[in-house]
Design a protein around this motif. Structure first.
Motif, PDB file in Angstrom:
ATOM      1  N   VAL A  24      45.705  46.832  31.904  1.00 57.18           N
ATOM      2  CA  VAL A  24      45.558  48.240  31.527  1.00 57.18           C
ATOM      3  C   VAL A  24      46.068  49.141  32.649  1.00 57.18           C
ATOM      4  O   VAL A  24      46.758  50.132  32.411  1.00 57.18           O
ATOM      5  CB  VAL A  24      44.092  48.563  31.196  1.00 57.18           C
ATOM      6  CG1 VAL A  24      43.913  50.063  30.944  1.00 57.18           C
ATOM      7  CG2 VAL A  24      43.629  47.771  29.974  1.00 57.18           C
ATOM      8  N   PHE A  25      45.753  48.782  33.880  1.00 58.57           N
ATOM      9  CA  PHE A  25      46.165  49.597  35.028  1.00 58.57           C
ATOM     10  C   PHE A  25      47.684  49.662  35.136  1.00 58.57           C
ATOM     11  O   PHE A  25      48.268  50.751  35.239  1.00 58.57           O
ATOM     12  CB  PHE A  25      45.562  49.017  36.316  1.00 58.57           C
ATOM     13  CG  PHE A  25      45.564  49.955  37.485  1.00 58.57           C
ATOM     14  CD1 PHE A  25      46.739  50.295  38.134  1.00 58.57           C
ATOM     15  CD2 PHE A  25      44.377  50.499  37.944  1.00 58.57           C
ATOM     16  CE1 PHE A  25      46.749  51.154  39.218  1.00 58.57           C
ATOM     17  CE2 PHE A  25      44.371  51.366  39.030  1.00 58.57           C
ATOM     18  CZ  PHE A  25      45.554  51.700  39.666  1.00 58.57           C
ATOM     19  N   VAL A  26      48.350  48.513  35.128  1.00 55.67           N
ATOM     20  CA  VAL A  26      49.794  48.525  35.361  1.00 55.67           C
ATOM     21  C   VAL A  26      50.545  49.146  34.189  1.00 55.67           C
ATOM     22  O   VAL A  26      51.567  49.807  34.384  1.00 55.67           O
ATOM     23  CB  VAL A  26      50.335  47.115  35.672  1.00 55.67           C
ATOM     24  CG1 VAL A  26      49.724  46.570  36.941  1.00 55.67           C
ATOM     25  CG2 VAL A  26      50.115  46.161  34.516  1.00 55.67           C
ATOM     26  N   GLN A  27      50.029  48.976  32.981  1.00 52.69           N
ATOM     27  CA  GLN A  27      50.748  49.515  31.826  1.00 52.69           C
ATOM     28  C   GLN A  27      50.446  50.997  31.595  1.00 52.69           C
ATOM     29  O   GLN A  27      51.354  51.788  31.336  1.00 52.69           O
ATOM     30  CB  GLN A  27      50.405  48.690  30.588  1.00 52.69           C
ATOM     31  CG  GLN A  27      50.925  47.262  30.671  1.00 52.69           C
ATOM     32  CD  GLN A  27      50.540  46.404  29.472  1.00 52.69           C
ATOM     33  OE1 GLN A  27      50.774  46.766  28.325  1.00 52.69           O
ATOM     34  NE2 GLN A  27      49.946  45.252  29.735  1.00 52.69           N
ATOM     35  N   ALA A  32      44.188  44.493  50.449  1.00 53.30           N
ATOM     36  CA  ALA A  32      43.882  45.889  50.146  1.00 53.30           C
ATOM     37  C   ALA A  32      44.160  46.769  51.366  1.00 53.30           C
ATOM     38  O   ALA A  32      44.719  46.317  52.365  1.00 53.30           O
ATOM     39  CB  ALA A  32      42.425  46.018  49.698  1.00 53.30           C
ATOM     40  N   HIS A  33      43.750  48.039  51.280  1.00 46.72           N
ATOM     41  CA  HIS A  33      44.074  49.005  52.329  1.00 46.72           C
ATOM     42  C   HIS A  33      42.816  49.560  52.991  1.00 46.72           C
ATOM     43  O   HIS A  33      42.725  50.747  53.302  1.00 46.72           O
ATOM     44  CB  HIS A  33      44.929  50.128  51.727  1.00 46.72           C
ATOM     45  CG  HIS A  33      46.179  49.629  51.086  1.00 46.72           C
ATOM     46  ND1 HIS A  33      46.414  49.725  49.728  1.00 46.72           N
ATOM     47  CD2 HIS A  33      47.248  48.960  51.602  1.00 46.72           C
ATOM     48  CE1 HIS A  33      47.590  49.169  49.443  1.00 46.72           C
ATOM     49  NE2 HIS A  33      48.110  48.699  50.559  1.00 46.72           N
ATOM     50  N   TRP A  86      39.643  42.070  41.989  1.00 42.94           N
ATOM     51  CA  TRP A  86      40.584  41.502  41.009  1.00 42.94           C
ATOM     52  C   TRP A  86      41.869  42.330  40.967  1.00 42.94           C
ATOM     53  O   TRP A  86      42.979  41.777  40.976  1.00 42.94           O
ATOM     54  CB  TRP A  86      39.921  41.460  39.637  1.00 42.94           C
ATOM     55  CG  TRP A  86      40.814  41.065  38.506  1.00 42.94           C
ATOM     56  CD1 TRP A  86      41.237  41.842  37.475  1.00 42.94           C
ATOM     57  CD2 TRP A  86      41.412  39.769  38.269  1.00 42.94           C
ATOM     58  NE1 TRP A  86      42.050  41.141  36.620  1.00 42.94           N
ATOM     59  CE2 TRP A  86      42.170  39.865  37.087  1.00 42.94           C
ATOM     60  CE3 TRP A  86      41.369  38.553  38.955  1.00 42.94           C
ATOM     61  CZ2 TRP A  86      42.882  38.784  36.568  1.00 42.94           C
ATOM     62  CZ3 TRP A  86      42.079  37.485  38.440  1.00 42.94           C
ATOM     63  CH2 TRP A  86      42.828  37.603  37.256  1.00 42.94           C
ATOM     64  N   LEU A  87      41.739  43.636  40.935  1.00 43.47           N
ATOM     65  CA  LEU A  87      42.913  44.497  40.921  1.00 43.47           C
ATOM     66  C   LEU A  87      43.725  44.330  42.206  1.00 43.47           C
ATOM     67  O   LEU A  87      44.955  44.163  42.156  1.00 43.47           O
ATOM     68  CB  LEU A  87      42.490  45.958  40.759  1.00 43.47           C
ATOM     69  CG  LEU A  87      41.998  46.367  39.365  1.00 43.47           C
ATOM     70  CD1 LEU A  87      41.327  47.730  39.414  1.00 43.47           C
ATOM     71  CD2 LEU A  87      43.141  46.378  38.368  1.00 43.47           C
ATOM     72  N   GLN A  88      43.060  44.357  43.339  1.00 43.73           N
ATOM     73  CA  GLN A  88      43.773  44.273  44.617  1.00 43.73           C
ATOM     74  C   GLN A  88      44.455  42.928  44.816  1.00 43.73           C
ATOM     75  O   GLN A  88      45.584  42.865  45.313  1.00 43.73           O
ATOM     76  CB  GLN A  88      42.781  44.569  45.749  1.00 43.73           C
ATOM     77  CG  GLN A  88      42.344  46.017  45.774  1.00 43.73           C
ATOM     78  CD  GLN A  88      41.026  46.255  46.483  1.00 43.73           C
ATOM     79  OE1 GLN A  88      40.394  45.305  46.976  1.00 43.73           O
ATOM     80  NE2 GLN A  88      40.573  47.492  46.527  1.00 43.73           N
ATOM     81  N   GLN A  89      43.775  41.861  44.400  1.00 47.63           N
ATOM     82  CA  GLN A  89      44.409  40.539  44.483  1.00 47.63           C
ATOM     83  C   GLN A  89      45.688  40.503  43.650  1.00 47.63           C
ATOM     84  O   GLN A  89      46.713  39.956  44.076  1.00 47.63           O
ATOM     85  CB  GLN A  89      43.442  39.459  43.979  1.00 47.63           C
ATOM     86  CG  GLN A  89      42.267  39.173  44.885  1.00 47.63           C
ATOM     87  CD  GLN A  89      42.595  38.125  45.938  1.00 47.63           C
ATOM     88  OE1 GLN A  89      43.755  37.783  46.157  1.00 47.63           O
ATOM     89  NE2 GLN A  89      41.577  37.607  46.596  1.00 47.63           N
TER      90      GLN A  89
END
Length: 361
Positions: free
Chosen positions: A188-191, A44-45, A15-18
């Motif tokens: 939460v991750f981006v903020q 993703a990497h 979900w995060l990578q998408q």
């Protein structure tokens, strides 16, 4: 800043990578470079994280990619974000070498902590999807033989090693606390980690494919019959089923396996076992200041986890399931024409992605 998101598996990594990939342009406008280097998995990497010795070999193509990423970020004044569960398998010396390549960006590792019991059950299903033949009881026996040393049962095995890296910040993203608050982990991750405003989400239905238990068990039966597809363009059974089986066949598999009620069994995993509560106490004692969001009371979930699975022998004794197995094996057997076509299609797709990547970098 250089943020390295290392997963682990079953903590909303897809979900995060998408969403990172979906927002590449928006991230760059906000000061973050999320490189488009994916060949095996576009968003993703994983190609960079698969083999650290090859990636960090100064003469390798992957090493040149890392240098190009660092150079591009420096030239444009951007921070760097990389994401792959494979990075959690890197040794400390590998991670420190990666830090040197990305200098002068300061390195921050983001590790997502989830209730180990929930992760454990989901990870078993994921392992089947990628080629494991172990039944759930066999998987349990293997991990619980030495639970304190198990990376799945005791998150401290990995977290303590990451915390010892010199001049590297460690952030623990709390999966279950985020869910308790009804927040989205990407927001939460981006903020909180990237320090930017909210970004749009991809369609949730396209982020990851969750297989019903019945499909997982059917995949395992296929693997027990035919082995793996690793020699055919690194193809796993999850990818084979996704591309080769139609919706009607999938529905038939799920309903036919589910109809064999005498094969369905349950195993209970108690969250009050010492390995889980000890890990929770030590995580809070050592790393509470590094946790996002700040935990209210408990890190992990409470109560027992009921884990359903199917007995393989009883499934294979059912005439309908046995006929389905015969039909699917004929369609997807390793070395068959359909698999040959699929393997070459994947080869050309990855080659195209490699060409496009070379142009971008």
């Amino acid at each position: 800043m250089f943020v390295l998101h290392v997963g682990p598996h079953k903590t909303a990594t897809t979900w995060l990578q998408q969403n990172f990939h979906h927002n590449i342009k928006a991230l760059e406008k906000a000061g973050w470079l999320y490189p488009q280097t994916g060949e095996r998995v576009r968003v993703a990497h994983h190609d960079l994280s698969d083999d650290p010795d090859e990636t960090l070999d100064g003469k390798s193509r992957r090493f040149r990619e890392l240098q190009a990423i660092a150079r591009k970020a420096n030239d444009r004044g951007l921070n760097i974000l990389l994401s792959s569960e494979g990075f959690r398998n890197w040794k400390p010396e590998h991670l420190l070498r990666l830090k040197e390549i990305m200098a002068p960006h300061e390195m921050r590792i983001v590790y997502c902590v989830r209730d180990p019991v929930s992760t454990f059950y989901s990870f078993w299903a994921q392992q089947v999807k990628t080629g494991s033949k172990l039944s759930f009881p066999e998987f349990c026996q293997k991990q619980f033989r030495k639970p304190i040393r198990s990376r799945l049962l005791n998150p401290l095995v990995e977290i303590d090693a990451l915390a010892e890296l010199e001049d590297v910040d460690l952030t623990l993203l709390l999966y279950d606390e985020i869910r308790r608050r009804n927040d989205d982990i990407f927001d939460v991750f981006v903020q909180s980690i990237l320090g930017i405003g909210p970004l749009p989400h991809v369609d949730a239905e396209t982020a990851n494919e969750r297989q019903p238990l019945e499909m997982t068990e059917f995949m395992r039966l296929i693997l027990l019959r035919v082995g793996s597809w690793r020699d055919e363009a690194d193809t796993n059974i999850g990818r084979v089923f996704h591309h080769m089986l139609g919706e009607r066949t999938r529905e038939q598999i799920v309903s036919s396996v589910g109809a064999v009620s005498e094969a369905r069994q349950n195993m209970t995993i108690d969250r009050e076992q010492p390995v889980f509560r000890r890990a929770e106490r030590q995580l809070l004692a050592r790393y509470k200041a590094s946790m996002i969001p700040s935990p209210a009371k408990r890190l992990f979930l409470e109560g027992a986890q009921e884990c359903a699975f199917y007995d393989a022998e009883k499934l294979q004794a059912d005439p309908t399931v046995r006929q389905l197995l015969d039909d699917v094996v004929r369609k997807v057997r390793p070395g068959g024409l359909r698999m040959w076509v699929m393997g070459w299609s994947r080869f050309w797709l990855m080659l195209w992605r490699r060409i496009v990547k070379a142009v971008r970098l």
